[in-house]
Scaffold this active site. Structure first.
Site, PDB file in Angstrom:
ATOM      1  CG  ASP A  78      -4.923   4.528   1.444  1.00 15.95           C
ATOM      2  OD1 ASP A  78      -5.900   5.182   1.215  1.00 15.95           O
ATOM      3  OD2 ASP A  78      -4.630   4.316   2.609  1.00 15.95           O
TER       4      ASP A  78
ATOM      5  CE  LYS B 178      -7.372   6.866   4.196  1.00 12.31           C
ATOM      6  NZ  LYS B 178      -6.008   6.386   4.233  1.00 12.31           N
TER       7      LYS B 178
ATOM      8  CB  THR C 286     -11.846  17.413  -9.223  1.00 10.05           C
ATOM      9  OG1 THR C 286     -12.277  18.767  -9.554  1.00 10.05           O
ATOM     10  CG2 THR C 286     -10.476  17.664  -8.851  1.00 10.05           C
TER      11      THR C 286
ATOM     12  CE  LYS D  11      -2.565   1.624   3.485  1.00 11.80           C
ATOM     13  NZ  LYS D  11      -2.360   3.136   3.595  1.00 11.80           N
TER      14      LYS D  11
ATOM     15  NE  ARG E  73      -1.532  -0.635  15.576  1.00  8.71           N
ATOM     16  CZ  ARG E  73      -1.759  -0.208  14.584  1.00  8.71           C
ATOM     17  NH1 ARG E  73      -2.205  -1.095  13.683  1.00  8.71           N
ATOM     18  NH2 ARG E  73      -1.379   1.045  14.227  1.00  8.71           N
TER      19      ARG E  73
ATOM     20  CB  THR F 139      -9.551   2.562  11.846  1.00  7.05           C
ATOM     21  OG1 THR F 139      -8.525   2.917  10.706  1.00  7.05           O
ATOM     22  CG2 THR F 139     -10.033   1.443  11.014  1.00  7.05           C
TER      23      THR F 139
ATOM     24  CG  ASP G 137     -11.923  18.122  -5.215  1.00  4.35           C
ATOM     25  OD1 ASP G 137     -12.768  18.815  -5.594  1.00  4.35           O
ATOM     26  OD2 ASP G 137     -10.744  18.550  -5.121  1.00  4.35           O
TER      27      ASP G 137
ATOM     28  NE  ARG H  12       1.123   3.152  13.071  1.00  3.54           N
ATOM     29  CZ  ARG H  12       0.275   4.267  13.213  1.00  3.54           C
ATOM     30  NH1 ARG H  12       0.905   5.053  14.372  1.00  3.54           N
ATOM     31  NH2 ARG H  12      -1.025   4.069  13.306  1.00  3.54           N
TER      32      ARG H  12
END
Ligand code: C5P
Length: 243
Positions: A69, A71, A78, A40, A186, A124, A74, A219
């Site tokens: 990604d 996101k 556009t 990603k 996680r 999230t 608009d 992470r």
């Protein structure tokens, strides 16, 4: 899923390459590539390194799909233009914010027939209090279901939602061929279990069991002392769930 001679099974994981520099992003990609299906590229890498980062990642990890990604959010005209701009990169996924509305999502889908336009429902990182503060009618689960249903009708082929909402979203779009993608994943304990800025989280095993098709993991893998080892361990844990 495609595999490699060293690992015939690639985990349904999209590794978030939110790296501080291009070299680190490419090193992470090469390290995790034998274990995961998707890489990603988010705003941090794309805005710094530009579109060529996608080709460099493909060279580093030829068997992985690319998840762009960005996101987008608009007016439809556009977003149509922005989607056309990334069409030559042929990403497997491109994100837009579902709250941009049905015409915007349809514009992106029309411009990118070879890509799963992916609608982000409720970030999230947002808590129920945050939803109230921005005026989005909650609870988060209802908002995610509402946005997902609208987005799929408008042409989205994938949905991003929290693992805590994925079961309800799956039920709402059960009749559609839609890929459900969950960030906010996680491990229950140990290295990588720190929540950081995420608010609505679950374990990877739970997210898959609840109906997720693809887990976005940043992470817990990239901040590990050994990213390749963390990806391998997570892939092995998910293989158990799928077995
Ligand atoms: O490091 P961590 O696992 O929290 O990374 C999660 C990734 O998923 C980040 O790249 C973030 O931009 C992305 N994401 C998210 N929540 C969404 C959509 C995308 O955290 N709703």
């Amino acid at each position: 899923m495609t595999g490699t001679p060293t690992d015939p099974w690639r985990a349904p994981i999209a590794v978030a390459l939110d790296a501080p520099d291009r070299g680190t992003a490419l090193a992470w990609a090469a390290a995790v590539a034998p274990h995961v299906a998707v890489l990603k590229v988010g705003l941090e890498a794309y805005l710094r390194d530009g579109a060529p980062i996608v080709g460099a990642l493909r060279d580093a990890a030829p068997a992985c799909g690319i998840f762009l990604d960005l996101k987008l959010h608009d007016i439809p005209n556009t977003v149509r233009g922005a989607a056309r701009s990334v069409a030559p990169l042929v990403p497997a996924y491109l994100t837009v914010h579902a709250s941009g509305g049905p015409a915007m999502i349809a514009a992106a889908a029309e411009a990118l027939p070879a890509t799963a336009v992916t609608a982000v429902t409720v970030l999230t990182s947002l808590s129920e209090d945050d939803l109230a503060a921005i005026g989005l009618r909650g609870p988060a689960r209802d908002a995610a279901v509402r946005l997902a249903t609208m987005a799929v009708r408008a042409g989205a082929r994938a949905i991003v939602c929290s693992p805590q909402e994925v079961a309800a979203v799956r039920e709402a779009v059960a009749d559609e061929d839609v890929t459900l993608i969950t960030p906010g994943v996680r491990p229950a304990a140990g290295e990588g279990s720190g929540v950081g800025d995420q608010a609505r989280v679950a374990t990877p095993e739970q997210a898959l069991a609840d109906g997720a098709d693809l887990l976005v993991v940043g992470r817990p893998i990239t901040a590990a002392a050994d990213p390749a080892g963390a990806a391998r361990a997570l892939a092995a844990a998910l293989r158990e769930v799928r077995a």
